[in-house]
Design a protein around this motif. Structure first.
Motif, mmCIF file in Angstrom:
data_model
loop_
_atom_site.group_PDB
_atom_site.id
_atom_site.type_symbol
_atom_site.label_atom_id
_atom_site.label_comp_id
_atom_site.label_asym_id
_atom_site.label_seq_id
_atom_site.Cartn_x
_atom_site.Cartn_y
_atom_site.Cartn_z
ATOM 1 N N PHE A 224 0.816 -1.209 0.000
ATOM 2 C CA PHE A 224 0.000 0.000 0.000
ATOM 3 C C PHE A 224 0.856 1.268 0.000
ATOM 4 C CE2 PHE A 224 -2.421 3.060 2.795
ATOM 5 C CZ PHE A 224 -3.192 3.565 1.766
ATOM 6 N N SER A 225 1.960 1.241 0.735
ATOM 7 C CA SER A 225 2.775 2.451 0.848
ATOM 8 C C SER A 225 3.464 2.820 -0.457
ATOM 9 C CB SER A 225 3.820 2.279 1.957
ATOM 10 O OG SER A 225 4.697 1.208 1.649
ATOM 11 N N THR A 226 3.602 1.862 -1.390
ATOM 12 C CA THR A 226 4.238 2.168 -2.675
ATOM 13 C C THR A 226 3.289 2.876 -3.633
ATOM 14 O OG1 THR A 226 3.650 0.017 -3.628
ATOM 15 C CG2 THR A 226 5.728 0.154 -2.413
ATOM 16 N N MET A 227 2.013 2.966 -3.278
ATOM 17 C CA MET A 227 1.028 3.572 -4.172
ATOM 18 C C MET A 227 0.625 4.981 -3.750
ATOM 19 S SD MET A 227 -1.373 0.277 -5.082
ATOM 20 C CE MET A 227 -1.371 -0.448 -3.436
ATOM 21 N N ILE A 228 1.260 5.506 -2.712
ATOM 22 C CA ILE A 228 0.957 6.875 -2.284
ATOM 23 C C ILE A 228 2.261 7.649 -2.153
ATOM 24 C CG2 ILE A 228 -1.209 6.302 -1.113
ATOM 25 C CD1 ILE A 228 0.269 6.233 1.494
ATOM 26 N N LYS A 229 2.197 8.921 -2.507
ATOM 27 C CA LYS A 229 3.364 9.790 -2.376
ATOM 28 C C LYS A 229 3.473 10.373 -0.962
ATOM 29 C CE LYS A 229 3.618 11.564 -7.111
ATOM 30 N NZ LYS A 229 3.517 12.790 -7.925
ATOM 31 N N ARG A 230 2.322 10.768 -0.448
ATOM 32 C CA ARG A 230 2.330 11.487 0.822
ATOM 33 C C ARG A 230 0.944 11.361 1.441
ATOM 34 N NH1 ARG A 230 1.329 17.143 1.287
ATOM 35 N NH2 ARG A 230 1.886 18.000 3.326
ATOM 36 N N MET A 231 0.907 11.279 2.771
ATOM 37 C CA MET A 231 -0.371 11.160 3.467
ATOM 38 C C MET A 231 -0.320 11.980 4.746
ATOM 39 S SD MET A 231 -2.532 7.765 4.519
ATOM 40 C CE MET A 231 -1.232 7.139 5.584
ATOM 41 N N VAL A 232 -1.408 12.701 5.009
ATOM 42 C CA VAL A 232 -1.534 13.520 6.203
ATOM 43 C C VAL A 232 -2.842 13.147 6.901
ATOM 44 C CG1 VAL A 232 -1.680 15.858 7.124
ATOM 45 C CG2 VAL A 232 -0.236 15.403 5.126
ATOM 46 N N ILE A 233 -2.746 12.888 8.214
ATOM 47 C CA ILE A 233 -3.925 12.578 9.024
ATOM 48 C C ILE A 233 -4.085 13.699 10.045
ATOM 49 C CG2 ILE A 233 -5.021 10.917 10.574
ATOM 50 C CD1 ILE A 233 -3.351 8.737 9.298
ATOM 51 N N GLU A 234 -5.214 14.398 9.972
ATOM 52 C CA GLU A 234 -5.497 15.516 10.873
ATOM 53 C C GLU A 234 -6.521 15.077 11.920
ATOM 54 O OE1 GLU A 234 -6.878 18.547 8.313
ATOM 55 O OE2 GLU A 234 -4.965 18.810 7.260
ATOM 56 N N LEU A 235 -6.207 15.297 13.190
ATOM 57 C CA LEU A 235 -7.085 14.923 14.299
ATOM 58 C C LEU A 235 -7.771 16.175 14.841
ATOM 59 C CD1 LEU A 235 -4.626 12.533 16.196
ATOM 60 C CD2 LEU A 235 -6.113 12.002 14.275
ATOM 61 N N ASP A 236 -9.091 16.120 14.889
ATOM 62 C CA ASP A 236 -9.867 17.247 15.411
ATOM 63 C C ASP A 236 -10.089 17.025 16.914
ATOM 64 O OD1 ASP A 236 -11.430 19.431 15.792
ATOM 65 O OD2 ASP A 236 -13.188 18.662 14.713
ATOM 66 N N ARG A 237 -9.099 17.498 17.720
ATOM 67 C CA ARG A 237 -9.185 17.341 19.184
ATOM 68 C C ARG A 237 -8.974 18.692 19.864
ATOM 69 N NH1 ARG A 237 -5.556 12.422 21.226
ATOM 70 N NH2 ARG A 237 -3.859 13.742 20.417
ATOM 71 N N ASP A 238 -9.369 18.748 21.093
ATOM 72 C CA ASP A 238 -9.243 19.977 21.870
ATOM 73 C C ASP A 238 -7.758 20.277 22.084
ATOM 74 O OD1 ASP A 238 -9.405 22.130 23.509
ATOM 75 O OD2 ASP A 238 -10.631 21.161 25.052
ATOM 76 N N PRO A 239 -7.237 21.355 21.526
ATOM 77 C CA PRO A 239 -5.796 21.638 21.671
ATOM 78 C C PRO A 239 -5.387 21.931 23.105
ATOM 79 C CG PRO A 239 -6.921 23.435 20.540
ATOM 80 C CD PRO A 239 -7.923 22.347 20.691
ATOM 81 N N SER A 240 -6.323 22.335 23.972
ATOM 82 C CA SER A 240 -5.961 22.579 25.376
ATOM 83 C C SER A 240 -5.688 21.275 26.113
ATOM 84 C CB SER A 240 -7.082 23.361 26.075
ATOM 85 O OG SER A 240 -8.297 22.621 26.054
ATOM 86 N N LEU A 241 -6.386 20.205 25.713
ATOM 87 C CA LEU A 241 -6.147 18.897 26.339
ATOM 88 C C LEU A 241 -5.059 18.126 25.608
ATOM 89 C CD1 LEU A 241 -9.838 17.802 27.080
ATOM 90 C CD2 LEU A 241 -8.185 18.803 28.675
ATOM 91 N N TYR A 242 -5.025 18.265 24.291
ATOM 92 C CA TYR A 242 -4.045 17.510 23.477
ATOM 93 C C TYR A 242 -3.325 18.504 22.576
ATOM 94 C CZ TYR A 242 -7.315 13.861 24.918
ATOM 95 O OH TYR A 242 -8.136 13.024 25.653
ATOM 96 N N PRO A 243 -2.344 19.197 23.116
ATOM 97 C CA PRO A 243 -1.674 20.238 22.324
ATOM 98 C C PRO A 243 -0.780 19.696 21.222
ATOM 99 C CG PRO A 243 -0.607 19.995 24.461
ATOM 100 C CD PRO A 243 -1.810 19.099 24.488
ATOM 101 N N GLU A 244 -0.343 18.447 21.322
ATOM 102 C CA GLU A 244 0.600 17.905 20.347
ATOM 103 C C GLU A 244 0.025 16.625 19.733
ATOM 104 O OE1 GLU A 244 4.274 17.266 22.266
ATOM 105 O OE2 GLU A 244 4.695 19.396 22.627
#
Length: 409
Positions: free
Chosen positions: A126-146
């Motif tokens: 699977f990894s040979t068929m993608i150039k780049r992948m980004v996963i964005e998490l919609d979480r409270d930045p005050s509880l999970y800043p990183e």
């Protein structure tokens, strides 16, 4: 090797049979069939040579096909209250009992319908068929800043091995929305056609060569190539804003197309994780199209172009056998003619044969007629002898040898 090198045997390649045999009524039907086979062989050889050249030309462009990539998105949870019956103690040193979840994304190519077993190629990771992948998490930045953005750029090397899937693990017990942005690795590389060119061609995404070919097809269909100067392309109402004038040179088409090519849109998937409830038993699936090199077609085309050693030897052996049989027919015809001439008039045949042998012997020895009453001397007394067809050629050869010898002096 001490001994002299053996002379290479000359192969007989002439497969034609004498015209006398072809015109013989007793062999008319068989001769016609043989001639038809020779003509068919010539046409087949020409067709195969042309097709082989076309296949070799196609192989230089690396054939591609559109395949379906099926993406699977799923998640698991651990350390949640509903899993421990409401009584769960967290151990922050070992990590046990801490509420957490894991998100997993996998992908595999769907098999082509009605594909032969021998044409199947090993599955790509699977990894040979993608150039780049980004996963964005919609979480409270005050509880999970990183850790709210996970990025995977493909890079060669042992530190970045090929994978069948990716897993993201995070702590938490609240619902989380994920946004997956994926850039596929197409072959050949795909571009988004923007602006007026995309509207004229009627395509949204294509390779650079494909876009140029599409524009050239439009020009040919509309008859926009100048008849007097074939290098000049005239603009119609739709191409005039693209050309920026009334005409453009043919060699400027690639540069013109490049102006309307942009990076393709990524694949965007949305997924929601709710650790408070049990994850679904089956993963969610999405199908996306990906352009990739058609290895099965390439292998079949290569096999057609490359002739095996065994088949080449078999064909050469059969051609040699046919040539030997044709030569045997020719020799049999010469023997038949020889014996028929001897049977009709033995004395005249012997006389003619002796004259021929005498001329051949004198030609080999390079000398004239010998003393005494010979057949050669009797011939030289007749004027008809000097009107024979070969006399003019003999005089020309003799004069050539004389002039060559004078030149050497």
């Amino acid at each position: 090797m001490d001994g002299p090198k053996a002379a290479k045997k000359r192969k007989i390649t002439d497969k034609t049979i004498p015209n006398v045999i072809l015109q013989n009524p007793d062999f008319a039907q068989d001769s016609r069939m043989y001639q038809d086979l020779l003509e068919m062989e010539q046409k087949l050889d020409w067709t195969m040579m042309r097709k082989r050249s076309e296949i070799q030309d196609a192989l230089t462009r690396n054939p591609s096909s559109t395949r379906t990539l099926r993406l699977f998105l799923s998640h698991t949870v651990s350390g949640q209250l509903w899993q421990g019956g409401g009584d769960l103690t967290a151990n922050f040193e070992t990590g046990e009992g801490i509420p957490a979840w894991s998100f997993k994304i996998e992908g595999r190519l769907l098999e082509l319908p009605n594909q032969r077993t021998r044409d199947k190629t090993p599955q790509r990771k699977f990894s040979t068929m993608i150039k780049r992948m980004v996963i964005e998490l919609d979480r409270d930045p005050s509880l999970y800043p990183e850790g709210n953005i996970v990025e995977w750029p493909r890079a060669p090397g042992h530190h970045n091995p090929v994978l069948d899937g990716f897993t993201v693990r995070r702590t938490g017990d609240g619902p989380t929305k994920l946004r997956v942005v994926m850039y596929l690795d197409h072959f050949p590389e795909q571009y988004k056609i923007v602006g007026e060119l995309g509207a004229v061609l009627g395509i949204k995404a294509e390779s650079r060569i494909g876009a140029i070919q599409a524009l050239w097809n439009y020009i040919k269909v509309q008859g926009l190539q100048d008849k007097a100067d074939r290098r000049m392309i005239r603009a119609d109402d739709r191409l005039r804003p693209i050309f920026g004038g009334e005409h453009i040179l043919f060699q400027q088409l690639p540069e013109l197309v490049n102006r309307y090519l942009a990076a393709p849109d990524p694949i965007i998937l949305h997924y929601t994780i709710n650790p408070a409830i049990q994850p679904p038993e089956r993963p969610q699936a999405w199908d996306v199209e990906i352009k990739m090199e058609d290895l099965s077609l390439k292998n079949r085309m290569t096999a057609m172009v490359i002739q095996t050693k065994e088949s080449a030897q078999t064909l050469a052996k059969m051609d040699e056998e046919i040539a030997l049989l044709a030569q045997s027919l020719h020799n049999s015809h010469l023997k038949k003619t020889f014996l028929e001439s001897f049977a009709k008039n033995p004395a005249e045949f012997i006389q003619t044969w002796l004259e021929s042998q005498s001329r051949d012997l004198e030609s080999v020895l390079g000398s004239g007629p010998s003393e005494g009453m010979t057949v050669r001397q009797e011939e030289l007394k007749r004027s008809e002898f000097f009107r024979l067809p070969w006399v003019e050629e003999a005089v020309a050869i003799q004069e050539g040898m004389r002039l060559a010898s004078k030149g050497m002096q």
